[in-house]
Design a protein around this motif. Sequence first.
Motif, short mmCIF file in Angstrom:
data_model
loop_
_atom_site.label_atom_id
_atom_site.label_comp_id
_atom_site.label_asym_id
_atom_site.label_seq_id
_atom_site.Cartn_x
_atom_site.Cartn_y
_atom_site.Cartn_z
N LYS A 184 0.68 -1.30 0.22
CA LYS A 184 0.09 0.13 0.03
C LYS A 184 0.82 1.17 0.23
O LYS A 184 0.56 2.24 -0.67
N TRP A 237 -10.66 2.16 -6.97
CA TRP A 237 -10.22 3.39 -7.77
C TRP A 237 -11.28 4.34 -7.74
O TRP A 237 -11.17 5.39 -7.83
N ALA A 287 -10.72 6.25 -4.65
CA ALA A 287 -9.66 6.76 -4.71
C ALA A 287 -9.87 8.11 -5.53
O ALA A 287 -9.28 8.94 -5.28
N ARG A 308 -11.69 10.75 -3.45
CA ARG A 308 -11.06 10.78 -1.97
C ARG A 308 -9.74 11.28 -2.62
O ARG A 308 -8.65 10.94 -1.67
N ASN A 309 -9.41 11.57 -3.70
CA ASN A 309 -7.91 11.83 -4.35
C ASN A 309 -6.94 12.62 -3.16
O ASN A 309 -5.99 12.44 -2.98
N TYR A 354 -5.90 10.94 -0.11
CA TYR A 354 -4.53 10.02 -0.45
C TYR A 354 -3.57 10.76 -0.59
O TYR A 354 -2.47 10.47 -0.11
N MET A 366 -1.96 5.91 -4.20
CA MET A 366 -2.93 5.43 -5.11
C MET A 366 -2.86 6.10 -6.38
O MET A 366 -2.24 6.99 -6.84
N THR A 382 -6.65 6.90 -14.49
CA THR A 382 -7.51 5.95 -13.48
C THR A 382 -8.54 5.70 -14.08
O THR A 382 -9.07 4.54 -14.03
#
Length: 280
Positions: free
Chosen positions: A122, A171, A174, A177-178, A181, A188, A198
């Motif tokens: 991760k 994804w 993600a 919620r970019n 991260y 991510m 992405t």
Amino acid sequence: MLTKPRVTQLAVFCAVIGMFLAVPGLPDPATVALATLGIWLLAAAAFAINCLIEQEVDARMLRTARRATARGTITAPQVLGLSGLLGGAGMMVLYHGVNPLTMWLTFATFVGYAIIYTVILKPRTPQNIVIGGLSGAMPPALGWAAVANAVPAEAWVLVLIIFIWTPPHFWALALYRNHDYANAGLPMLPVTHGEKFTRLHILLYSVALLATTLLPYIIRMSGLLYLAAALALGGRFLYMAWRLYQEYSDALARQLFRYSILYLALLFGALLLDHWLQLL
């Protein structure tokens, strides 16, 4: 909160589906109950360890900042004690109440998620979800092993479906919620390669997912009812991924993420219903 019960529910549900698909009729109720309990306990233990390892990262993310480990309202020894108690109980239940194969497979899944994914993958690679997704995809194999004391090709087909489902599912989260991260320093895919890259990969994995979900029908593990459900559910998944690829918005990413959870539950439910109808 440390054991992430909502996430655990979906994993255990997939394990239970594996149990019911493993035999022509109904599996032994005691085995199902004990296997469900044991798998749930070990999954809860893995999530608690995950929260402990990621407490500093969680503190920097809005989505996870309320966790007790992130706020410092629970100590590391307390989390380790909780995880040890849950995990140890789960292993005992599976070993003595189910079979050793299920215990060892579930323990390997625990190590894969809590250690290999959380500690190694991760924080180091944007492909963390892809590589580490195998741990999260294992529940159907665990359930199958619990009832049949074996893991045949049919069980691995179910594992493959969840494995391919995992990247577009996470994804999508993600994407909206970019910033979370990025603030947490986690590599991510939207952080390292951007939003458009992405979205393309979500679309490509959605195509692969639709193709993969046809395998149970192709190998005659299921019938026309499941095939119709797989095409309908997968078609909607692909349509939503295409919309997201064409024009991004947080709302579309959130919709795809939420639908992906419902999608997996309905797909496996259709597989079980088809299995029972074939027995009639």
